[in-house]
Design a protein around this motif. Structure first.
Motif, PDB file in Angstrom:
ATOM      1  N   PHE A   1       0.821  -1.209   0.000  1.00  0.00           N
ATOM      2  CA  PHE A   1       0.000   0.000   0.000  1.00  0.00           C
ATOM      3  C   PHE A   1       0.861   1.268   0.000  1.00  0.00           C
ATOM      4  N   GLU A   2       1.979   1.225   0.701  1.00  0.00           N
ATOM      5  CA  GLU A   2       2.853   2.398   0.822  1.00  0.00           C
ATOM      6  C   GLU A   2       4.062   2.197  -0.086  1.00  0.00           C
ATOM      7  N   LYS A   3       3.909   2.514  -1.355  1.00  0.00           N
ATOM      8  CA  LYS A   3       4.950   2.238  -2.342  1.00  0.00           C
ATOM      9  C   LYS A   3       6.224   3.035  -2.081  1.00  0.00           C
ATOM     10  N   ASP A   4       6.096   4.214  -1.489  1.00  0.00           N
ATOM     11  CA  ASP A   4       7.266   5.061  -1.274  1.00  0.00           C
ATOM     12  C   ASP A   4       7.931   4.801   0.077  1.00  0.00           C
ATOM     13  N   LYS A   5       7.460   3.780   0.798  1.00  0.00           N
ATOM     14  CA  LYS A   5       8.047   3.450   2.094  1.00  0.00           C
ATOM     15  C   LYS A   5       8.814   2.123   1.979  1.00  0.00           C
ATOM     16  N   GLU A   6       9.783   1.924   2.881  1.00  0.00           N
ATOM     17  CA  GLU A   6      10.535   0.678   2.926  1.00  0.00           C
ATOM     18  C   GLU A   6      10.541   0.158   4.358  1.00  0.00           C
ATOM     19  N   ILE A   7       9.978  -1.027   4.569  1.00  0.00           N
ATOM     20  CA  ILE A   7       9.919  -1.629   5.899  1.00  0.00           C
ATOM     21  C   ILE A   7      10.763  -2.906   5.885  1.00  0.00           C
ATOM     22  N   GLN A   8      11.753  -2.966   6.753  1.00  0.00           N
ATOM     23  CA  GLN A   8      12.634  -4.128   6.842  1.00  0.00           C
ATOM     24  C   GLN A   8      12.332  -4.868   8.142  1.00  0.00           C
TER      25      GLN A   8
END
Length: 387
Positions: free
Chosen positions: A267-274
């Motif tokens: 949903f959040e294409k501009d975010k990066e969750i590791q």
């Protein structure tokens, strides 16, 4: 009533009467809110009609103005060369110029009246919107009090002895419930409900297209409708998942967290969750796993909504008798001392951690992101199964 003696029966009568009155008041406010919404939608449609009429009046006025200029030129030419025209031609030139001037004046007057009508409707729309918002706030406030009265104060005698200790905590829980219901209602109204209304409308258009243009065009429209239904189904599943992640019961904490964080990345294409998990994962009672999941969910949600973070790191470390959970982001950060007693989200997380007999540490400064560390003991939790 004398001394410490309390007439519980009389209190119950007063209490029940007060609850009925508040319930009726809530219903009355709801009716006012719904009537205001209907008036708002009707007036909004009227504004659209008036705006269309203004555009038409402007077009017509511009056309009349152009014609008036031509008629004046014609009249000037006739006046200048009076001897070259008959009396009838002269009179006709004057009449045409005068008629166009009158029509132009009437058109501009109508345009002005329509603009005033539009401005008046816009002011009334703003007033109605304010009424709707105030009504919604009142309904929410009354609902909070009603829930408080009918839950925490149902047994008035017992509540009188415990009210001082329970008051703040109970109000916060009820407010959270009402806010969650409001959020869920808004999600359903703005998502699936709107989509299903669109499906109904498109279905009617497909039927009309089939009758007027044949099956080929109708099939194309049907294909687009299918995508709308898919989107509605996806939105419903998202709402259900937010309410209660079913995978927790079947798969456990870590697979559910992976799936949840993966969905956010979609949903959040501009975010990066590791996400990183270390140690031997274990299965515990559902309530314990749900509590851990909600802590991570709330922390990640805060980083996205309030921290405006681009990168988020979630790390879970399983030790012998403790689980360490670290959520870190590179967002705008905040001053923990300033929001400690003002953020309901942080208060809720602290209370959840207290119930788990754990610790919560927050490190954050404005402009330098936020780190949250949870230390949750495992020695008192019953292991269901080990992975």
């Amino acid at each position: 009533m004398t001394g410490d003696t309390v007439d519980i029966q009389s209190l119950d009568v007063i209490f029940n009467s007060m609850v009925r009155t508040m319930d009726q008041s809530k219903n009355d406010i709801f009716i006012i809110s719904e009537q205001s919404r209907e008036s708002f939608e009707s007036m909004k449609n009227e504004v659209d009609v008036v705006r269309g009429q203004i555009a038409q009046a402007i077009t017509e006025g511009d056309h009349l103005e152009e014609m008036t200029r031509h008629s004046r030129k014609r009249l000037a030419n006739v006046s200048k060369n009076f001897m070259n025209y008959s009396e009838t031609q002269v009179r006709e030139a004057y009449e045409v110029a005068n008629d166009l001037l009158v029509r132009l004046s009437v058109s501009r007057l109508e345009e002005k009246q329509l603009r005033e009508r539009r401005d008046d409707l816009d002011r009334r729309l703003a007033g109605l919107l304010d009424t709707i918002e105030r009504a919604d706030q009142l309904i929410n406030q009354v609902a909070v009090v009603m829930n408080y009265l009918t839950t925490d104060l149902k047994d008035v005698g017992e509540a009188l002895t415990n009210a001082k200790n329970k008051h703040d905590f109970s109000i916060r829980i009820i407010q959270a419930q009402e806010e969650e219901r409001k959020r869920l209602s808004r999600d359903i109204h703005d998502g699936p409900a709107q989509m299903l209304a669109n499906v109904l409308l498109r279905a009617g258009l497909i039927e009309k297209t089939y009758n007027e243009r044949g099956p080929g065009q109708a099939l194309a429209e049907l294909s687009e409708l299918k995508e709308t239904v898919k989107s509605a189904l996806l939105e419903v599943r998202r709402i259900i998942y937010d309410l209660r992640p079913m995978a927790l019961d079947d798969l456990g904490l870590i697979p559910t967290l992976k799936k949840y964080l993966s969905k956010i990345n979609e949903f959040e294409k501009d975010k990066e969750i590791q996400f990183r998990n270390s140690g031997l994962e274990q299965r515990f009672h559902t309530d314990f796993e749900v509590a851990i999941f909600r802590l991570v969910q709330e922390s990640v949600s805060n980083a996205l909504k309030h921290g405006n973070s681009k990168d988020i790191w979630v790390k879970i470390e399983w030790l012998h008798d403790i689980i360490n959970i670290m959520i870190k982001d590179n967002g705008k950060g905040f001053n923990p001392d300033e929001v400690r007693d003002k953020s309901f989200g942080l208060i809720g997380m602290r209370e959840r951690v207290d119930l788990l007999k754990g610790e919560m540490k927050i490190q954050s400064t404005p402009g330098n992101g936020t780190s949250i560390l949870f230390k949750i003991p495992l020695k008192d939790e019953k292991i269901i199964e080990s992975n």
